[in-house]
Scaffold this motif. Structure first.
Motif, PDB file in Angstrom:
ATOM      1  N   GLU A 246      34.407  23.902  42.756  1.00 53.47           N
ATOM      2  CA  GLU A 246      34.513  24.085  41.315  1.00 53.47           C
ATOM      3  C   GLU A 246      35.667  23.280  40.745  1.00 53.47           C
ATOM      4  O   GLU A 246      36.649  23.033  41.432  1.00 53.47           O
ATOM      5  CB  GLU A 246      34.787  25.557  40.960  1.00 53.47           C
TER       6      GLU A 246
ATOM      7  N   GLU B 262      33.747  25.463  36.741  1.00 54.33           N
ATOM      8  CA  GLU B 262      32.381  24.929  36.759  1.00 54.33           C
ATOM      9  C   GLU B 262      32.048  24.390  38.141  1.00 54.33           C
ATOM     10  O   GLU B 262      32.822  23.654  38.736  1.00 54.33           O
ATOM     11  CB  GLU B 262      32.229  23.817  35.718  1.00 54.33           C
ATOM     12  N   ARG B 263      30.871  24.773  38.640  1.00 52.98           N
ATOM     13  CA  ARG B 263      30.420  24.321  39.961  1.00 52.98           C
ATOM     14  C   ARG B 263      30.276  22.805  39.986  1.00 52.98           C
ATOM     15  O   ARG B 263      29.860  22.207  39.007  1.00 52.98           O
ATOM     16  CB  ARG B 263      29.086  24.963  40.327  1.00 52.98           C
ATOM     17  N   VAL B 264      30.610  22.227  41.131  1.00 53.28           N
ATOM     18  CA  VAL B 264      30.494  20.788  41.333  1.00 53.28           C
ATOM     19  C   VAL B 264      29.268  20.518  42.177  1.00 53.28           C
ATOM     20  O   VAL B 264      29.018  21.214  43.166  1.00 53.28           O
ATOM     21  CB  VAL B 264      31.761  20.249  42.057  1.00 53.28           C
ATOM     22  N   LYS B 265      28.460  19.554  41.786  1.00 59.21           N
ATOM     23  CA  LYS B 265      27.285  19.188  42.572  1.00 59.21           C
ATOM     24  C   LYS B 265      27.741  18.527  43.857  1.00 59.21           C
ATOM     25  O   LYS B 265      28.610  17.663  43.862  1.00 59.21           O
ATOM     26  CB  LYS B 265      26.378  18.236  41.789  1.00 59.21           C
ATOM     27  N   ARG B 266      27.160  18.979  44.950  1.00 58.04           N
ATOM     28  CA  ARG B 266      27.503  18.401  46.261  1.00 58.04           C
ATOM     29  C   ARG B 266      26.710  17.130  46.496  1.00 58.04           C
ATOM     30  O   ARG B 266      25.515  17.084  46.245  1.00 58.04           O
ATOM     31  CB  ARG B 266      27.223  19.392  47.382  1.00 58.04           C
ATOM     32  N   CYS B 267      27.394  16.134  47.014  1.00 57.31           N
ATOM     33  CA  CYS B 267      26.717  14.878  47.371  1.00 57.31           C
ATOM     34  C   CYS B 267      26.123  15.037  48.766  1.00 57.31           C
ATOM     35  O   CYS B 267      26.776  15.526  49.671  1.00 57.31           O
ATOM     36  CB  CYS B 267      27.704  13.721  47.371  1.00 57.31           C
ATOM     37  N   ARG B 268      24.901  14.634  48.933  1.00 57.62           N
ATOM     38  CA  ARG B 268      24.276  14.682  50.273  1.00 57.62           C
ATOM     39  C   ARG B 268      24.677  13.449  51.043  1.00 57.62           C
ATOM     40  O   ARG B 268      24.664  12.350  50.535  1.00 57.62           O
ATOM     41  CB  ARG B 268      22.756  14.769  50.152  1.00 57.62           C
TER      42      ARG B 268
END
Length: 83
Positions: free
Chosen positions: A72, A76-82
């Motif tokens: 976060e 706000e949540r952070v999008k994880r990179c694959r």
């Protein structure tokens, strides 16, 4: 008395207020250090007196992985990179 050694996995969520992500990342390992002698003494007092268990903690060591996962920023949540 016998001596037993256990390896225990754990997950910690550490919230840090910092000017930037790099500074926050550098601060995290400081709170994941092993407990000091006073902390172990208090734990032993609680185990013996509070719980009535015949056991004494001798030492605790923590090894944490160096890969921190950012969850976060400002709540706000952070999008994880694959990868």
């Amino acid at each position: 008395m016998k001596e037993f050694a256990f390896e225990v996995g754990f997950i910690a969520r550490v919230r840090v207020q910092a000017a930037d992500e790099d500074s926050a990342r550098k601060a995290v390992p400081t709170v994941l250090a092993a407990p000091g002698i006073a902390d172990i003494r208090i734990a032993n007092e609680n185990v013996i007196a509070g719980l009535g268990i015949d056991a004494v903690i001798d030492d605790v060591n923590f090894n944490s992985a160096s890969d921190l996962v950012l969850l976060e920023v400002n709540g706000e949540r952070v999008k994880r990179c694959r990868r």
